[in-house]
Write a protein that holds these residues in place. Structure first.
Motif, PDB file in Angstrom:
ATOM      1  N   UNK A 192       0.827  -1.200   0.000  1.00  0.00           N
ATOM      2  CA  UNK A 192       0.000   0.000   0.000  1.00  0.00           C
ATOM      3  C   UNK A 192       0.863   1.253   0.000  1.00  0.00           C
ATOM      4  N   UNK A 193       0.259   2.348  -0.450  1.00  0.00           N
ATOM      5  CA  UNK A 193       0.920   3.640  -0.409  1.00  0.00           C
ATOM      6  C   UNK A 193       1.785   3.909  -1.624  1.00  0.00           C
ATOM      7  N   UNK A 194       2.330   5.119  -1.649  1.00  0.00           N
ATOM      8  CA  UNK A 194       3.172   5.556  -2.749  1.00  0.00           C
ATOM      9  C   UNK A 194       4.458   6.150  -2.202  1.00  0.00           C
ATOM     10  N   UNK A 195       5.485   6.141  -3.042  1.00  0.00           N
ATOM     11  CA  UNK A 195       6.783   6.683  -2.654  1.00  0.00           C
ATOM     12  C   UNK A 195       7.831   5.592  -2.649  1.00  0.00           C
ATOM     13  N   UNK A 196       9.000   5.884  -2.099  1.00  0.00           N
ATOM     14  CA  UNK A 196      10.048   4.860  -1.994  1.00  0.00           C
ATOM     15  C   UNK A 196       9.518   3.637  -1.245  1.00  0.00           C
ATOM     16  N   UNK A 197       9.878   2.453  -1.726  1.00  0.00           N
ATOM     17  CA  UNK A 197       9.377   1.218  -1.123  1.00  0.00           C
ATOM     18  C   UNK A 197      10.126   0.903   0.168  1.00  0.00           C
ATOM     19  N   UNK A 198       9.370   0.639   1.224  1.00  0.00           N
ATOM     20  CA  UNK A 198       9.905   0.197   2.510  1.00  0.00           C
ATOM     21  C   UNK A 198       9.288  -1.166   2.801  1.00  0.00           C
ATOM     22  N   UNK A 202       5.218 -12.148  15.234  1.00  0.00           N
ATOM     23  CA  UNK A 202       4.209 -11.189  14.802  1.00  0.00           C
ATOM     24  C   UNK A 202       3.771 -11.555  13.389  1.00  0.00           C
ATOM     25  N   UNK A 203       2.562 -11.121  13.022  1.00  0.00           N
ATOM     26  CA  UNK A 203       2.046 -11.388  11.681  1.00  0.00           C
ATOM     27  C   UNK A 203       1.870 -10.066  10.941  1.00  0.00           C
ATOM     28  N   UNK A 204       1.718 -10.174   9.644  1.00  0.00           N
ATOM     29  CA  UNK A 204       1.755  -9.005   8.761  1.00  0.00           C
ATOM     30  C   UNK A 204       0.821  -7.862   9.163  1.00  0.00           C
ATOM     31  N   UNK A 205      -0.465  -8.120   9.483  1.00  0.00           N
ATOM     32  CA  UNK A 205      -1.363  -6.994   9.779  1.00  0.00           C
ATOM     33  C   UNK A 205      -0.932  -6.130  10.956  1.00  0.00           C
ATOM     34  N   UNK A 206      -0.139  -6.684  11.871  1.00  0.00           N
ATOM     35  CA  UNK A 206       0.268  -5.915  13.049  1.00  0.00           C
ATOM     36  C   UNK A 206       1.046  -4.661  12.666  1.00  0.00           C
ATOM     37  N   UNK A 207       1.756  -4.698  11.527  1.00  0.00           N
ATOM     38  CA  UNK A 207       2.548  -3.531  11.136  1.00  0.00           C
ATOM     39  C   UNK A 207       1.698  -2.281  10.953  1.00  0.00           C
ATOM     40  N   UNK A 208       0.419  -2.444  10.615  1.00  0.00           N
ATOM     41  CA  UNK A 208      -0.438  -1.267  10.415  1.00  0.00           C
ATOM     42  C   UNK A 208      -0.542  -0.422  11.678  1.00  0.00           C
ATOM     43  N   UNK A 251       5.554   6.761   2.172  1.00  0.00           N
ATOM     44  CA  UNK A 251       6.264   5.640   1.562  1.00  0.00           C
ATOM     45  C   UNK A 251       5.304   4.536   1.123  1.00  0.00           C
ATOM     46  N   UNK A 252       5.769   3.754   0.182  1.00  0.00           N
ATOM     47  CA  UNK A 252       5.079   2.528  -0.195  1.00  0.00           C
ATOM     48  C   UNK A 252       5.505   1.447   0.792  1.00  0.00           C
ATOM     49  N   UNK A 253       4.550   0.874   1.500  1.00  0.00           N
ATOM     50  CA  UNK A 253       4.865  -0.103   2.535  1.00  0.00           C
ATOM     51  C   UNK A 253       4.471  -1.507   2.076  1.00  0.00           C
ATOM     52  N   UNK A 254       5.399  -2.426   2.224  1.00  0.00           N
ATOM     53  CA  UNK A 254       5.180  -3.822   1.879  1.00  0.00           C
ATOM     54  C   UNK A 254       5.500  -4.671   3.105  1.00  0.00           C
ATOM     55  N   UNK A 309      13.517  -3.344   6.403  1.00  0.00           N
ATOM     56  CA  UNK A 309      13.423  -3.224   7.858  1.00  0.00           C
ATOM     57  C   UNK A 309      13.194  -4.615   8.443  1.00  0.00           C
ATOM     58  N   UNK A 310      14.126  -5.080   9.260  1.00  0.00           N
ATOM     59  CA  UNK A 310      13.978  -6.350   9.956  1.00  0.00           C
ATOM     60  C   UNK A 310      13.852  -6.120  11.448  1.00  0.00           C
ATOM     61  N   UNK A 311      13.190  -7.056  12.140  1.00  0.00           N
ATOM     62  CA  UNK A 311      13.046  -6.954  13.593  1.00  0.00           C
ATOM     63  C   UNK A 311      13.356  -8.297  14.245  1.00  0.00           C
TER      64      UNK A 311
END
Length: 296
Positions: free
Chosen positions: A32-38, A46-52, A62-65, A106-108
């Motif tokens: 989602x989003x536009x701009x440089x991809x992050x 953790x699972x993907x939706x938590x990042x929101x 930024x474009x977030x993936x 970005x890794x955690x």
């Protein structure tokens, strides 16, 4: 994050996008989003939706993936056992699928090792590397593997309930645990138990034991690197952070006060500012390169 908000974490699977993987698996992702991809990598818990919940400000610029790892959440591992390097190659497959030539990565926690391995294999694909609460060590693999084996022992002894009780006082800082009290503990535990399975955690932890942290490889990272730690992180002390900075060329560190091993939980604003400032600085620097070259 205020303690009352832990029970309101958005963990809904809103998208239905999936990338087919070799062996019949599928990779759930959100783009989602536009701009440089992050691109944000999940750790094993953790699972993907938590990042929101922790990227609202980043999403403005930024474009977030982000995506579920191969045997996690809404992703399907397929028929074959999952190796640690499968996660590295899945990242490449996803970027190819989304036609993202270059991303800020970005890794955690343990996914900092995925991010590091991807950057070493495909440096041309990574514009900037951010390591948040790294699980790997700049001094060797032994301590990480001892910790992972202790987590496996808890998982085998009492499932995800026992594992959560093992992780909770390590991962979260003193201030949050005391301020959040029972409400925060129960809310986070409920999310943990409902979203994660014993089999997926076991398989990922076992796969991580086959990977060497290889401190010498850090000196070959050519990508600008940012390390973000909480000052209450159980894994890295100030001196370990300095060891990493000494090994990784073109690296810097930000320490977030009153934050722990997953500092975006404790200080989402500080986390987003650190990542956003890093990306914007590199974007600005890169945009001046052609002009300087032409002037010469």
């Amino acid at each position: 994050m205020a303690d009352q908000e832990f029970g309101q974490l958005d963990v809904r699977y809103l998208n239905h996008a999936a990338l087919a993987l070799p062996g019949g698996g599928e990779l759930y992702y959100e783009d989602s989003g536009e701009g440089p991809a992050v691109t944000l990598l999940n750790n094993f818990y953790i699972v993907s939706p938590i990042w929101r919940n922790f990227t609202g400000e980043l999403a403005k610029d930024f474009r977030l993936v982000h995506f579920d790892l191969r045997n996690q959440g809404a992703s399907n591992p397929g028929s074959e056992p999952v190796s640690f390097l499968d996660h590295v190659e899945d990242l490449r497959r996803l970027l190819d699928h989304l036609e993202i030539e270059k991303t800020y990565l970005v890794g955690t926690s343990i996914s900092t090792l995925i991010a590091r391995e991807f950057t070493l294999r495909y440096p041309e694909r990574v514009a900037g590397l951010t390591l948040v609460g790294p699980a790997f060590s700049p001094n060797g693999s032994l301590r990480r593997k001892l910790v992972s084996r202790s987590w496996l022992a808890s998982l085998e002894a009492g499932g995800t309930k026992r594992l959560f009780d093992h992780l909770y006082p390590l991962v979260f800082p003193d201030q949050m645990i005391h301020q959040g009290g029972t409400a925060a503990y129960l809310a986070l535990k409920d999310n943990f138990l409902s979203l994660l399975s014993v089999s997926s955690i076991r398989e990922n932890l076992l796969a991580s034991l086959d990977v060497d942290d290889d401190p010498e490889a850090l000196s070959t990272i050519t990508t600008p690197t940012l390390i973000i730690n909480g000052d209450g992180d159980f894994a890295w002390s100030e001196s370990v952070t300095q060891d990493a900075l000494d090994r990784i060329p073109n690296s810097r560190a930000v320490t977030l006060p009153r934050a722990g091993h997953v500092p975006f939980f404790d200080d989402p604003d500080g986390f987003q500012k650190a990542v956003g400032d890093f990306v914007r600085e590199l974007e600005a620097k890169n945009s001046t390169v052609p002009a300087a070259a032409n002037a010469g």
